[in-house]
Design an enzyme around this catalytic site. Structure first.
Site, PDB file in Angstrom:
ATOM      1  N   CYS A 171      41.234  41.089  63.580  1.00 44.01           N
ATOM      2  CA  CYS A 171      40.620  42.190  62.543  1.00 44.01           C
ATOM      3  C   CYS A 171      40.309  41.286  61.411  1.00 44.01           C
ATOM      4  O   CYS A 171      41.809  41.198  60.182  1.00 44.01           O
ATOM      5  CB  CYS A 171      41.000  43.317  62.027  1.00 44.01           C
ATOM      6  SG  CYS A 171      41.351  44.755  60.842  1.00 44.01           S
ATOM      7  N   CYS A 224      41.439  43.194  58.185  1.00 44.84           N
ATOM      8  CA  CYS A 224      43.016  44.337  58.059  1.00 44.84           C
ATOM      9  C   CYS A 224      43.114  42.497  57.802  1.00 44.84           C
ATOM     10  O   CYS A 224      44.174  42.007  56.777  1.00 44.84           O
ATOM     11  CB  CYS A 224      43.644  43.765  59.167  1.00 44.84           C
ATOM     12  SG  CYS A 224      42.429  45.393  60.617  1.00 44.84           S
ATOM     13  N   ASP A 225      43.529  41.277  57.716  1.00 48.09           N
ATOM     14  CA  ASP A 225      43.533  39.190  57.773  1.00 48.09           C
ATOM     15  C   ASP A 225      42.967  38.627  57.364  1.00 48.09           C
ATOM     16  O   ASP A 225      43.219  37.606  57.369  1.00 48.09           O
ATOM     17  CB  ASP A 225      44.514  39.570  59.216  1.00 48.09           C
ATOM     18  CG  ASP A 225      44.956  40.046  59.692  1.00 48.09           C
ATOM     19  OD1 ASP A 225      45.623  41.358  59.358  1.00 48.09           O
ATOM     20  OD2 ASP A 225      45.141  40.339  60.481  1.00 48.09           O
TER      21      ASP A 225
END
Ligand code: NDP
Length: 336
Positions: A152, A155-156
């Site tokens: 992701c 997300c990261d």
């Protein structure tokens, strides 16, 4: 194909006699589940929605959604899902945190267990459990998950400001995530196993136009390097077999998804990759009263808008099916 045999061990010792009973239980809260919830709520079926491990589904981990109709300037994925949720709740859908951990579809009302503890009875069930990211299956990929390996970028990605990263995959997700990663990383290597992309033309063009993205064609990732954090990849050219090390700090996997349908194995007919089979032009599964929508049953389109469409179909199918059952029961009662 009816994969496996149902596992009923979770039901041992669980008492369903005082369990709450619902007309419709919707499992999952992506675009499919929440659209099913909206339609079922507006049909006065008072649906219960069990939200699952990632309420809002895959769009929660997306940034701009540019292809959902009605938003000409695009909308952020989490905001879109908040709107879905608010609309379903506005008409009376009950949304509840939790995971459905086991089902017994052998007779109606169906038996469901939430979080391995709470029994729930359902006249009908709508499955909208979506799909989850796939990984390459390398030992070190799993070991370093969360330590430089991610599925992701949204997300990261921000963890890799000023670093070089790599992403594997040749579809729209890989293009979208590679483009997103260029906001933080100094360089993004896009590794693909063939020499043509699967991604849509517009996404390909955007990725090709970005100077920070370097394509590595006909290549597989064969190992993820690093002790406690990723510090490189071993990659292999599939035409020449030549191996080399790519020194990157982040490794993103964008090679597609697998449907979240394990708990229905043995009950529902699925294809060989686990997508639930539905009857043509409907959301009916092989079990009357169980309906399936969204990415759990659609391996072809897999879009938010198509998931919402099949969620709508599932609620309408469930409503009509329940009405038919009631009419049938009344007719039987009168005949007796
Ligand atoms: P796709 O299935 O479309 O693509 C997966 C990619 O990963 C393919 O290029 C495939 O290679 C590659 N791949 C699969 N398995 C492996 C493996 N074991 N090793 C190496 N590479 C592998 O998945 P996506 O998640 O990209 O997209 C899913 C759907 O979502 C699509 O319909 C897409 O259009 C849509 N989508 C739309 C977006 C948008 O419109 N903004 C954004 C993101 C997704 P190969 O090509 O060789 O099979």
């Amino acid at each position: 194909m009816n994969n496996g045999t149902p596992d009923l061990s979770a039901f041992e010792g669980l008492d369903f006699s005082g369990a709450e009973r619902h007309n419709v239980v919707i499992i999952g809260t992506g675009p499919a589940g929440l659209t099913a919830a909206l339609y079922a709520a507006r049909a006065n079926l008072e649906p219960l929605v069990i939200q699952g491990i990632q309420p809002g589904g895959q769009l929660i981990t997306t940034t701009d959604v540019e292809n959902y109709p009605g938003f000409p300037d695009g909308i952020m994925g989490p905001e879109l899902m908040q709107k879905f949720e608010a609309q379903a709740a506005h008409f009376g859908a009950e949304l509840r945190y939790g995971m459905v951990t086991a089902v017994d579809f052998s007779e109606r009302p169906f038996k469901l267990i939430v979080d391995a503890a709470t029994p729930i009875l359902a006249e009908t069930a709508i499955i909208s459990t979506g799909a989850s990211a796939k990984y390459l299956g390398l030992e070190n990929e799993e070991r370093l998950l969360g330590h430089g390996v991610s599925a992701c970028a949204t997300c990261d990605g921000a963890f890799f400001r000023g670093e070089e990263v790599a992403i594997v995959g040749g579809g729209d997700t890989a293009m979208e995530e590679a483009l997103f990663l260029t906001r933080f990383a100094t360089k993004v290597y896009l590794i693909h196993r063939r020499d043509t992309l699967r991604a849509s033309k517009i996404m390909q063009e955007r990725a090709f136009a970005n100077e920070k993205i370097e394509f590595i064609w006909d290549t597989a990732v064969t190992d993820v390097l690093g002790e406690s954090e990723v510090d490189g990849l071993t990659i292999q050219n599939l035409k020449t077999d030549e191996k080399r090390t790519l020194p990157v700090k982040g490794f993103f996997v964008a090679i597609g998804h697998k449907p979240n349908t394990e708990i229905f194995e043995g009950w529902l007919e699925m294809d060989e990759t686990g997508y639930i089979r539905t009857k043509p032009d409907s959301t009916f599964t092989n079990i009357p009263g169980v309906f399936a929508s969204g990415d759990a049953q659609d391996h072809v389109y897999r879009q938010a808008v198509t998931a919402a469409g099949t969620g709508c179909m599932a609620a309408i199918d469930a409503e009509r099916w329940m009405a038919e059952q009631e009419a049938h029961e009344v007719a039987e009662g009168e005949a007796a």
